[in-house]
Design an enzyme around this catalytic site. Sequence first.
Site, mmCIF file in Angstrom:
data_model
loop_
_atom_site.group_PDB
_atom_site.id
_atom_site.type_symbol
_atom_site.label_atom_id
_atom_site.label_comp_id
_atom_site.label_asym_id
_atom_site.label_seq_id
_atom_site.Cartn_x
_atom_site.Cartn_y
_atom_site.Cartn_z
ATOM 1 N N GLN A 111 38.123 36.520 36.441
ATOM 2 C CA GLN A 111 39.204 36.996 35.562
ATOM 3 C C GLN A 111 40.136 35.868 35.112
ATOM 4 O O GLN A 111 40.892 36.036 34.162
ATOM 5 C CB GLN A 111 40.026 38.091 36.247
ATOM 6 C CG GLN A 111 39.229 39.383 36.464
ATOM 7 C CD GLN A 111 40.089 40.452 37.101
ATOM 8 O OE1 GLN A 111 40.266 40.477 38.318
ATOM 9 N NE2 GLN A 111 40.651 41.319 36.286
ATOM 10 N N CYS A 138 42.046 48.089 35.057
ATOM 11 C CA CYS A 138 41.651 46.701 35.286
ATOM 12 C C CYS A 138 42.522 45.782 34.444
ATOM 13 O O CYS A 138 42.740 46.049 33.262
ATOM 14 C CB CYS A 138 40.184 46.529 34.906
ATOM 15 S SG CYS A 138 39.587 44.833 35.051
ATOM 16 N N LEU A 139 42.970 44.693 35.040
ATOM 17 C CA LEU A 139 43.799 43.723 34.313
ATOM 18 C C LEU A 139 43.054 43.115 33.122
ATOM 19 O O LEU A 139 43.675 42.660 32.170
ATOM 20 C CB LEU A 139 44.263 42.605 35.254
ATOM 21 C CG LEU A 139 45.194 43.021 36.394
ATOM 22 C CD1 LEU A 139 45.430 41.849 37.333
ATOM 23 C CD2 LEU A 139 46.513 43.546 35.863
ATOM 24 N N GLU A 158 36.688 44.488 42.834
ATOM 25 C CA GLU A 158 36.658 43.012 42.748
ATOM 26 C C GLU A 158 35.237 42.489 42.914
ATOM 27 O O GLU A 158 34.836 41.535 42.243
ATOM 28 C CB GLU A 158 37.594 42.392 43.781
ATOM 29 C CG GLU A 158 39.059 42.796 43.671
ATOM 30 C CD GLU A 158 39.620 42.771 42.264
ATOM 31 O OE1 GLU A 158 39.176 41.948 41.440
ATOM 32 O OE2 GLU A 158 40.496 43.597 41.961
HETATM 33 ZN ZN ZN Z 1 39.354 44.360 37.260
#
Ligand code: ZN
Length: 174
Positions: free
Chosen positions: A55, A97-98, A140
């Site tokens: 990410q 989710c970011l 994750e």
């Molecule tokens: Zn995520």
Amino acid sequence: MAYLREIITEGHPTLRKVAKRVSLGEIADPIFQQLLDDMFETMYHAPGIGLAAPQVNISKRIFTVDLQDEDEAHGPLVVINPKFTVTEGEIEATEGCLSVPGMVGEMTRFEHVVCTGLDRHGKKIELDGVGLFGRCLQHEMDHLDGILYIDKAQNIRPAATDEEIAEAEAALTR
Ligand code: ZN
């Protein structure tokens, strides 16, 4: 010092790669330790309860977790080269989710997982995950395999209710 890194979003190719295992030699490298510090800084700033290295555009098998609750078993944690040794049961919950900002969906996960891996010093760890913690470990882990929750979730939608907005943007986002 820890620095904020940019969180990449859906459409970026790094999110779709299978991340590479980390070697023991790499763990001792100050540049690697800096990455871990930066991941925590970035996760807390987002804010999120979990962040996987892909990410922040680093395709390595690492994630950070901190549920930021009273239980110190829930973080702050670094997990390197994670593997599930137990997966059982099934449970559905709303997930965000970011890397997919503003969206939520209903996602079925294992109810209970046991995750083994290495900590930031290369020492073996074993984490027992149920509830939100277990869900976070699975979310994750998926990032390390190039999987996003939107690949498998039902009813993916913009976060609309206060509860969903909280899920998408605050404590429950990953
Ligand atoms: Zn995520």
